[in-house]
Design an enzyme around this catalytic site. Structure first.
Site, short mmCIF file in Angstrom:
data_model
loop_
_atom_site.label_atom_id
_atom_site.label_comp_id
_atom_site.label_asym_id
_atom_site.label_seq_id
_atom_site.Cartn_x
_atom_site.Cartn_y
_atom_site.Cartn_z
N GLU A 100 0.83 -1.19 0.00
CA GLU A 100 0.00 0.00 0.00
C GLU A 100 0.87 1.25 0.00
OE1 GLU A 100 -3.55 -2.24 2.47
OE2 GLU A 100 -2.64 -0.47 3.37
N CYS A 113 3.39 8.34 1.41
CA CYS A 113 3.92 7.35 2.35
C CYS A 113 4.16 6.06 1.57
CB CYS A 113 2.90 7.15 3.47
SG CYS A 113 3.40 5.93 4.68
N CYS A 120 6.42 -7.20 7.26
CA CYS A 120 7.54 -6.71 8.06
C CYS A 120 7.94 -7.79 9.05
CB CYS A 120 7.13 -5.44 8.81
SG CYS A 120 8.52 -4.64 9.66
N CYS A 124 6.70 -5.32 15.89
CA CYS A 124 6.37 -4.32 16.90
C CYS A 124 4.96 -4.61 17.43
CB CYS A 124 6.45 -2.91 16.31
SG CYS A 124 8.14 -2.47 15.82
N CYS A 127 1.60 -2.81 15.89
CA CYS A 127 1.56 -2.49 14.45
C CYS A 127 0.83 -3.58 13.67
CB CYS A 127 3.00 -2.34 13.94
SG CYS A 127 3.05 -1.97 12.17
N CYS A 341 -0.83 5.31 10.17
CA CYS A 341 0.37 4.61 10.61
C CYS A 341 0.02 3.28 11.24
CB CYS A 341 1.10 5.41 11.69
SG CYS A 341 1.70 6.96 11.14
N1 SAH Z 1 9.44 0.09 10.09
C1 SAH Z 1 9.65 1.51 10.03
C2 SAH Z 1 8.68 2.16 9.09
C3 SAH Z 1 7.24 2.15 9.54
S1 SAH Z 1 6.81 3.79 9.81
C4 SAH Z 1 9.60 2.08 11.42
O1 SAH Z 1 9.36 1.32 12.35
O2 SAH Z 1 9.89 3.26 11.61
C5 SAH Z 1 5.30 3.71 10.57
C6 SAH Z 1 5.27 4.40 11.93
O3 SAH Z 1 3.98 4.16 12.50
C7 SAH Z 1 6.27 3.83 12.89
O4 SAH Z 1 6.71 4.81 13.79
C8 SAH Z 1 5.43 2.83 13.62
O5 SAH Z 1 6.00 2.45 14.84
C9 SAH Z 1 4.14 3.58 13.77
N2 SAH Z 1 3.00 2.71 14.04
C10 SAH Z 1 2.91 1.39 13.81
N3 SAH Z 1 1.70 0.94 14.20
C11 SAH Z 1 1.01 2.00 14.66
C12 SAH Z 1 -0.32 2.16 15.16
N4 SAH Z 1 -1.16 1.17 15.22
N5 SAH Z 1 -0.69 3.41 15.53
C13 SAH Z 1 0.16 4.45 15.39
N6 SAH Z 1 1.42 4.35 14.92
C14 SAH Z 1 1.83 3.14 14.57
#
Ligand code: SAH
Length: 377
Positions: A100, A113, A120, A124, A127, A341
């Site tokens: 996406e 974005c 991935c 985390c 996520c 995000c």
């Molecule tokens: N893998 C990279 C790129 C992803 S960026 C990274 O970790 O930075 C996407 C951002 O959104 C990251 O900061 C991630 O931690 C955050 N994110 C992931 N899941 C989320 C959620 N459910 N709500 C808000 N932010 C989230």
């Protein structure tokens, strides 16, 4: 027997090449290298992917190109606009996988974005992409193909790119670095280096490597002010803890006073959002030029987390601002279409079913197989 289709697949993809490589390819075919730069410009600046449209290339070169290389773009399989102006494009890759890309327009800026991997591997805790596991890295053409489509759909290249879609960009290092260079190339999308941001969960050795080859803006997914909590939320912290991450980030800035690390901090109710956490954060970031983005948690089914209340978030922000830390609350954009995000999972609703009054169902499930492989099960 090889069908023309198979042959197309095995030929090198022109969209994987940067301007220098296009020039080298054209030279290898026996033509002047400047035609290669012209070819690159046709592809990216003008969005022309049909050799007949590349009117200043010699006819014989066009024929030679058609014989030796192909031009493979991801295909837009769904476009989902949201009420706030955000658009999510679901892109289908040559092997049927989906990723996406999300476009976020906001006062004079147009931010794309971009995804770097199918799924991935980093797991985390909060996520949605993590839940689908890891499938594969994107190729250069599949990364720049997202920008190509956005530029065509919008009528102009985006002004900003954030490598914040699906995947961990520093785990797909070479392809991401090359795609980011193409984004910045004057013959292509001409996006200023400070307007290309790579976001990482903190793969420390590759932060040092990135410093050697690129000077894009760096964002880091911090999410916790101490190792014990970060180990839980961002498990890569067990390998690269904060005492290694912070020096790598300072080294990335290289003493340039105008640059800052952008820290992303997802606000999880009762988990990482107390004033005590704010105090630890202030101490942690002391001496590192920083900008902090507080991200309200974007929920997804089965996440097990809720977002901090606006009052709690504001108290947290005030505490940080009070210590001189530049702190913003990121507006949640695109959540109505699961484009915010951490909500990107390469999944789309089957509209026919929904319209028939049935539950929304995911129609693309490459994630499932990937998850099994990722778990080793
Ligand atoms: N893998 C990279 C790129 C992803 S960026 C990274 O970790 O930075 C996407 C951002 O959104 C990251 O900061 C991630 O931690 C955050 N994110 C992931 N899941 C989320 C959620 N459910 N709500 C808000 N932010 C989230």
């Amino acid at each position: 027997m090889t069908t023309p289709m198979d042959a197309g697949r095995t030929k090198p993809n022109l969209l994987d090449l940067d301007a220098a490589e296009c020039a080298a390819l054209v030279a290898a075919l026996g033509f002047k290298p400047f035609h290669g730069r012209s070819l690159f410009k046709w592809l990216h600046k003008h969005g022309v992917i049909d050799y007949d449209g590349m009117t200043d290339l010699p006819k014989a070169l066009r024929t030679a190109l058609a014989d030796t290389v192909s031009i493979r773009l991801p295909r837009i399989s769904h476009t989902q606009p949201s009420t706030d102006g955000t658009v999510k494009w679901v892109l289908e890759l040559a092997d049927g996988q989906r990723v996406e890309a999300v476009h976020i327009p906001e006062d004079g800026r147009s931010t794309l974005c971009v995804s770097s991997q199918v799924g991935c591997a980093l797991d985390c805790a909060f996520c949605a992409t993590a839940r689908q596991g890891f499938n594969r890295n994107l190729q250069v053409g599949e990364i720049i193909g997202q920008v190509w489509h956005a530029a065509r759909q919008l009528g102009a290249a985006p002004t900003n790119v954030v490598m914040m879609g699906m995947g961990e960009p520093l785990a797909n290092f070479e392809a991401v670095v090359k795609a980011m260079a193409i984004m910045q190339d004057d013959l292509a999308y001409m996006i200023a280096k400070s307007r290309v941001t790579l976001s990482t969960s903190g793969i420390v050795p590759n932060i040092y490597r990135l410093r050697e080859v690129s000077d894009v803006s760096l964002a880091v997914s911090l999410h916790a002010p101490n190792n014990a909590l970060r180990d839980q939320l961002v498990p890569i912290n067990r390998k690269y803890p904060l005492e290694e991450l912070l020096p790598a980030c300072r080294a990335y800035l290289g003493g340039d006073k105008r640059r800052k690390i952008t820290w992303e901090y997802v606000m999880l109710d009762g988990i990482n959002d107390s004033l005590q956490h704010a105090k630890q954060l202030i101490r942690l970031l002391e001496g590192t030029p920083s900008k902090l983005n507080l991200i309200p948690f974007n929920p997804f089914p089965g996440s097990g987390y809720t977002t901090s209340s606006p009052e709690r978030l504001e108290a947290f922000r005030q505490r940080l601002m009070g210590s001189g830390l530049l702190t913003f609350t990121r507006k949640t954009r695109g959540d109505a279409i699961a484009a915010a995000c951490g909500q990107l999972v390469g999944r789309v609703e089957d509209r026919t079913r929904r319209n028939a009054g049935l539950l929304p169902v995911p129609v693309a499930l490459p994630a499932l197989g990937a998850r099994l492989r990722h778990d080793g099960s």
